[in-house]
Design a protein around this motif. Structure first.
Motif, PDB file in Angstrom:
ATOM      1  N   THR A   1       0.835  -1.201   0.000  1.00 58.16           N
ATOM      2  CA  THR A   1       0.000   0.000   0.000  1.00 58.16           C
ATOM      3  C   THR A   1       0.870   1.252   0.000  1.00 58.16           C
ATOM      4  O   THR A   1       0.607   2.201  -0.741  1.00 58.16           O
ATOM      5  CB  THR A   1      -0.951  -0.002   1.207  1.00 58.16           C
ATOM      6  N   ALA A   2       1.928   1.226   0.802  1.00 57.93           N
ATOM      7  CA  ALA A   2       2.846   2.369   0.848  1.00 57.93           C
ATOM      8  C   ALA A   2       3.495   2.593  -0.517  1.00 57.93           C
ATOM      9  O   ALA A   2       3.636   3.741  -0.964  1.00 57.93           O
ATOM     10  CB  ALA A   2       3.907   2.144   1.922  1.00 57.93           C
ATOM     11  N   VAL A   3       3.891   1.532  -1.183  1.00 65.45           N
ATOM     12  CA  VAL A   3       4.505   1.659  -2.514  1.00 65.45           C
ATOM     13  C   VAL A   3       3.504   2.245  -3.502  1.00 65.45           C
ATOM     14  O   VAL A   3       3.833   3.159  -4.268  1.00 65.45           O
ATOM     15  CB  VAL A   3       5.035   0.292  -3.010  1.00 65.45           C
ATOM     16  N   HIS A   4       2.280   1.759  -3.486  1.00 69.63           N
ATOM     17  CA  HIS A   4       1.259   2.282  -4.397  1.00 69.63           C
ATOM     18  C   HIS A   4       1.012   3.766  -4.145  1.00 69.63           C
ATOM     19  O   HIS A   4       0.932   4.556  -5.094  1.00 69.63           O
ATOM     20  CB  HIS A   4      -0.055   1.511  -4.236  1.00 69.63           C
ATOM     21  N   LEU A   5       0.875   4.144  -2.883  1.00 67.98           N
ATOM     22  CA  LEU A   5       0.614   5.546  -2.562  1.00 67.98           C
ATOM     23  C   LEU A   5       1.801   6.430  -2.927  1.00 67.98           C
ATOM     24  O   LEU A   5       1.626   7.546  -3.418  1.00 67.98           O
ATOM     25  CB  LEU A   5       0.249   5.690  -1.090  1.00 67.98           C
ATOM     26  N   ARG A   6       3.014   5.929  -2.712  1.00 69.35           N
ATOM     27  CA  ARG A   6       4.214   6.694  -3.054  1.00 69.35           C
ATOM     28  C   ARG A   6       4.295   6.945  -4.553  1.00 69.35           C
ATOM     29  O   ARG A   6       4.737   7.991  -4.997  1.00 69.35           O
ATOM     30  CB  ARG A   6       5.464   5.953  -2.587  1.00 69.35           C
ATOM     31  N   MET A   7       3.823   5.976  -5.347  1.00 64.97           N
ATOM     32  CA  MET A   7       3.859   6.108  -6.804  1.00 64.97           C
ATOM     33  C   MET A   7       2.678   6.914  -7.344  1.00 64.97           C
ATOM     34  O   MET A   7       2.545   7.091  -8.547  1.00 64.97           O
ATOM     35  CB  MET A   7       3.876   4.717  -7.447  1.00 64.97           C
ATOM     36  N   GLY A   8       1.804   7.376  -6.457  1.00 69.55           N
ATOM     37  CA  GLY A   8       0.660   8.170  -6.878  1.00 69.55           C
ATOM     38  C   GLY A   8      -0.539   7.337  -7.283  1.00 69.55           C
ATOM     39  O   GLY A   8      -1.523   7.869  -7.791  1.00 69.55           O
ATOM     40  N   ASP A   9      -0.463   6.035  -7.059  1.00 70.46           N
ATOM     41  CA  ASP A   9      -1.570   5.134  -7.392  1.00 70.46           C
ATOM     42  C   ASP A   9      -2.484   5.042  -6.181  1.00 70.46           C
ATOM     43  O   ASP A   9      -2.119   4.493  -5.155  1.00 70.46           O
ATOM     44  CB  ASP A   9      -1.019   3.754  -7.762  1.00 70.46           C
ATOM     45  N   ARG A  10      -3.673   5.598  -6.307  1.00 77.80           N
ATOM     46  CA  ARG A  10      -4.617   5.619  -5.189  1.00 77.80           C
ATOM     47  C   ARG A  10      -5.556   4.418  -5.186  1.00 77.80           C
ATOM     48  O   ARG A  10      -6.444   4.333  -4.357  1.00 77.80           O
ATOM     49  CB  ARG A  10      -5.436   6.909  -5.215  1.00 77.80           C
ATOM     50  N   GLN A  11      -5.370   3.491  -6.104  1.00 74.33           N
ATOM     51  CA  GLN A  11      -6.232   2.313  -6.174  1.00 74.33           C
ATOM     52  C   GLN A  11      -5.642   1.210  -5.286  1.00 74.33           C
ATOM     53  O   GLN A  11      -4.911   0.346  -5.750  1.00 74.33           O
ATOM     54  CB  GLN A  11      -6.365   1.833  -7.610  1.00 74.33           C
ATOM     55  N   VAL A  12      -5.973   1.263  -4.016  1.00 72.81           N
ATOM     56  CA  VAL A  12      -5.424   0.317  -3.046  1.00 72.81           C
ATOM     57  C   VAL A  12      -6.507  -0.573  -2.441  1.00 72.81           C
ATOM     58  O   VAL A  12      -6.311  -1.150  -1.376  1.00 72.81           O
ATOM     59  CB  VAL A  12      -4.632   1.056  -1.939  1.00 72.81           C
ATOM     60  N   THR A  13      -7.616  -0.705  -3.146  1.00 73.29           N
ATOM     61  CA  THR A  13      -8.719  -1.524  -2.642  1.00 73.29           C
ATOM     62  C   THR A  13      -8.297  -2.977  -2.490  1.00 73.29           C
ATOM     63  O   THR A  13      -8.592  -3.610  -1.472  1.00 73.29           O
ATOM     64  CB  THR A  13      -9.942  -1.420  -3.571  1.00 73.29           C
ATOM     65  N   LEU A  14      -7.590  -3.520  -3.491  1.00 72.77           N
ATOM     66  CA  LEU A  14      -7.132  -4.904  -3.409  1.00 72.77           C
ATOM     67  C   LEU A  14      -6.170  -5.074  -2.241  1.00 72.77           C
ATOM     68  O   LEU A  14      -6.269  -6.044  -1.482  1.00 72.77           O
ATOM     69  CB  LEU A  14      -6.482  -5.348  -4.719  1.00 72.77           C
ATOM     70  N   ASN A  15      -5.251  -4.131  -2.067  1.00 74.62           N
ATOM     71  CA  ASN A  15      -4.298  -4.207  -0.967  1.00 74.62           C
ATOM     72  C   ASN A  15      -5.007  -4.174   0.389  1.00 74.62           C
ATOM     73  O   ASN A  15      -4.656  -4.936   1.290  1.00 74.62           O
ATOM     74  CB  ASN A  15      -3.279  -3.066  -1.037  1.00 74.62           C
ATOM     75  N   THR A  16      -5.989  -3.311   0.513  1.00 73.90           N
ATOM     76  CA  THR A  16      -6.738  -3.210   1.758  1.00 73.90           C
ATOM     77  C   THR A  16      -7.514  -4.495   2.031  1.00 73.90           C
ATOM     78  O   THR A  16      -7.532  -4.993   3.163  1.00 73.90           O
ATOM     79  CB  THR A  16      -7.697  -2.009   1.707  1.00 73.90           C
TER      80      THR A  16
END
Length: 120
Positions: free
Chosen positions: A88-103
């Motif tokens: 999730t941290a990697v996705h958010l750092r890259m500007g990808d806000r689609q973290v539903t699967l990670n959550t």
């Protein structure tokens, strides 16, 4: 509780076994369409994550099934929860806000960890 553990553990194990095998077997170009983060990560790290995911999948199922070191199921589930925090941290750092699967995977791993305490 046991049935709930087996349902969640089986689903997580199948997901991580597939994802781990993909990271081990596919090239960077094959992974890029579904895993944009591979561009910024060295391939040996991607391969190591794949191996760890596959081993964790086995760890969710085999120890409780065999009765040998069932505490490994808890370790595997906690490992997957930590993996998703990092993902999730990697996705958010890259500007990808689609973290539903990670959550979803984080919550499933946490629930699996809690359910695995029935063997401890």
């Amino acid at each position: 509780m046991t049935a709930a553990y087996w349902v969640l553990a089986t689903l997580l194990a199948l997901f991580y076994l597939y994802a781990g095998a993909a990271k081990v077997a596919r090239t960077r170009d094959q992974l890029r369409p579904v895993m944009a983060w591979v561009d910024t990560t060295p391939m040996p790290v991607v391969r190591a994550l794949g191996v760890l995911e596959a081993l964790g999948a086995v760890g969710l199922v085999l120890p409780p099934l065999s009765g040998i070191a069932p505490w490994l199921a808890l370790a595997a589930a906690l490992g997957f929860a930590l993996l998703q925090v990092g993902a999730t941290a990697v996705h958010l750092r890259m500007g990808d806000r689609q973290v539903t699967l990670n959550t979803t995977l984080l919550l499933a791993a946490a629930a699996t960890a809690w359910l695995s305490t029935t063997w401890l």
